[in-house]
Design an enzyme around this catalytic site. Sequence first.
Site, PDB file in Angstrom:
ATOM      1  N   ASN A 146       6.812   1.696  -4.493  1.00  0.00           N
ATOM      2  CA  ASN A 146       7.484   1.045  -5.610  1.00  0.00           C
ATOM      3  C   ASN A 146       6.801   1.281  -6.955  1.00  0.00           C
ATOM      4  O   ASN A 146       7.462   1.579  -7.951  1.00  0.00           O
ATOM      5  CB  ASN A 146       7.591  -0.458  -5.333  1.00  0.00           C
ATOM      6  CG  ASN A 146       8.913  -1.018  -5.782  1.00  0.00           C
ATOM      7  OD1 ASN A 146       9.897  -0.301  -5.884  1.00  0.00           O
ATOM      8  ND2 ASN A 146       8.945  -2.309  -6.072  1.00  0.00           N
TER       9      ASN A 146
ATOM     10  N   PRO B 158       0.830  -1.218   0.000  1.00  0.00           N
ATOM     11  CA  PRO B 158       0.000   0.000   0.000  1.00  0.00           C
ATOM     12  C   PRO B 158       0.859   1.261   0.000  1.00  0.00           C
ATOM     13  O   PRO B 158       1.820   1.366   0.746  1.00  0.00           O
ATOM     14  CB  PRO B 158      -0.803  -0.118   1.298  1.00  0.00           C
ATOM     15  CG  PRO B 158      -0.752  -1.556   1.666  1.00  0.00           C
ATOM     16  CD  PRO B 158       0.549  -2.080   1.163  1.00  0.00           C
ATOM     17  N   GLU B 159       0.510   2.206  -0.875  1.00  0.00           N
ATOM     18  CA  GLU B 159       1.238   3.468  -0.963  1.00  0.00           C
ATOM     19  C   GLU B 159       0.288   4.611  -0.635  1.00  0.00           C
ATOM     20  O   GLU B 159      -0.840   4.375  -0.188  1.00  0.00           O
ATOM     21  CB  GLU B 159       1.871   3.585  -2.354  1.00  0.00           C
ATOM     22  CG  GLU B 159       2.801   2.409  -2.661  1.00  0.00           C
ATOM     23  CD  GLU B 159       3.498   2.487  -3.996  1.00  0.00           C
ATOM     24  OE1 GLU B 159       3.578   3.587  -4.576  1.00  0.00           O
ATOM     25  OE2 GLU B 159       3.980   1.433  -4.485  1.00  0.00           O
TER      26      GLU B 159
ATOM     27  N   LYS C 135       1.950   7.865   3.991  1.00  0.00           N
ATOM     28  CA  LYS C 135       1.795   6.431   4.217  1.00  0.00           C
ATOM     29  C   LYS C 135       1.284   6.114   5.622  1.00  0.00           C
ATOM     30  O   LYS C 135       1.569   5.035   6.161  1.00  0.00           O
ATOM     31  CB  LYS C 135       3.129   5.709   3.973  1.00  0.00           C
ATOM     32  CG  LYS C 135       3.453   5.509   2.501  1.00  0.00           C
ATOM     33  CD  LYS C 135       4.588   4.516   2.347  1.00  0.00           C
ATOM     34  CE  LYS C 135       4.870   4.215   0.892  1.00  0.00           C
ATOM     35  NZ  LYS C 135       5.896   3.171   0.732  1.00  0.00           N
TER      36      LYS C 135
END
Length: 399
Positions: free
Chosen positions: A179, A2-3, A54
């Site tokens: 990522n 999760p971003e 985040k």
Amino acid sequence: MPEGPELHLAGLFVNKMCEGVLFAGPVTKSEVSKSPDVAFACEAYRISATSRGKEVKLMLTPIKCDDTKAKKTQQPMDIVFRFGMSGFFRFTAEDELPKHAHLCFYTKDKPCRVLSYVDARRFGSWQPHGTWQSDRGPCIMFEYKSFRKNVVSNLSDRAFDRPICEVLLNQKYFNGIGNYLRAEILYRLNIPPFVPARAVLEGLESEDACEDEKPVMIETLNKKTVKTAKKITVKDESADLLRMCHTVPLEVVHLGGKGYDPEKADHSDFEAWLQCYYVDGMKSIRDHNGRTMWFKGDPGPMAPKDFKSLKTKKRTKKDDHDYNDKKKGARTQSESTGKKKTVKKEIKAAKIEKDVPKKNATPRRTVKHESPARRKMTDNKPAEGSQRRSGRLGRQNVQ
């Protein structure tokens, strides 16, 4: 993993599902979780959420009751969550509680429903009475001016000596980038991932001259908005890296994310949106921190020495894809497990074949094993019939 967009959508999900819902009783934690207990119990309270980069924060707000017998009044509590590799929220019936639910909030109504924090890999965490982490920078999406100023004014920091792809994961400056976002941002700007970060960011201003139209925050899920926002597109060739770090995540928010529609598990929109990350024909390489970087073309002068092992990857389709599913490389865990099972079966078959006697084979003669002492007595024992003669001869010789 999760971003920023997924954490923001998690907060929107909580606000949508918990709107007008009363919760009651204690907050319970699973036995296997190593995160701290949440010492909160109330006869009636509400839950709301907000996010920053985040991190996502749940705010528990007690509702005043007319019960005069209550001796203690529960104070409001903020719980800050960090999702790790696989965290997310679910709102279900009590008898449909997810397998890996580690923190549960129960509703007051009957039948009871549960807001749960689910984390299969247990890399995530929560902090009661928590605050935003001080070593995290401003949010890339909703604190854009502060985020931009924080980066531009600190370019002398040694952190910017590293390749740009690794600096983008530094939450001190890029709070919310992960990522897949770094791959998409660098690909759209045609920036090699392993070039010096400072060389890319030098010359950028602390204020964005092109920031004329500000997108309005989406307040609900499922493509329904309280306030309208101009659709965000990133086709401007003059867009700089910091602006892209702001606008590209907001595109994902407009898509509705990768796993926060409780009625629908279709992620085809997100997969169609991806241009670089895990897309057929793209290259991948592990950076100096062991994280996989997706890109096209030359990796840049600061690439790891073993960059010759770059391979073109192909996307493997999954039926039950969720954003918390980790994308595998060429050799997946299931493949390696299958190989181990095959080797074990071959060894087992060889043992069985060894133990089964062959046809027309001469049976092996069984040999009795005697102790050394008994074997010595047997060897020294004279033949039967000669014992008396030897005795007489012995006596004669003595005389």
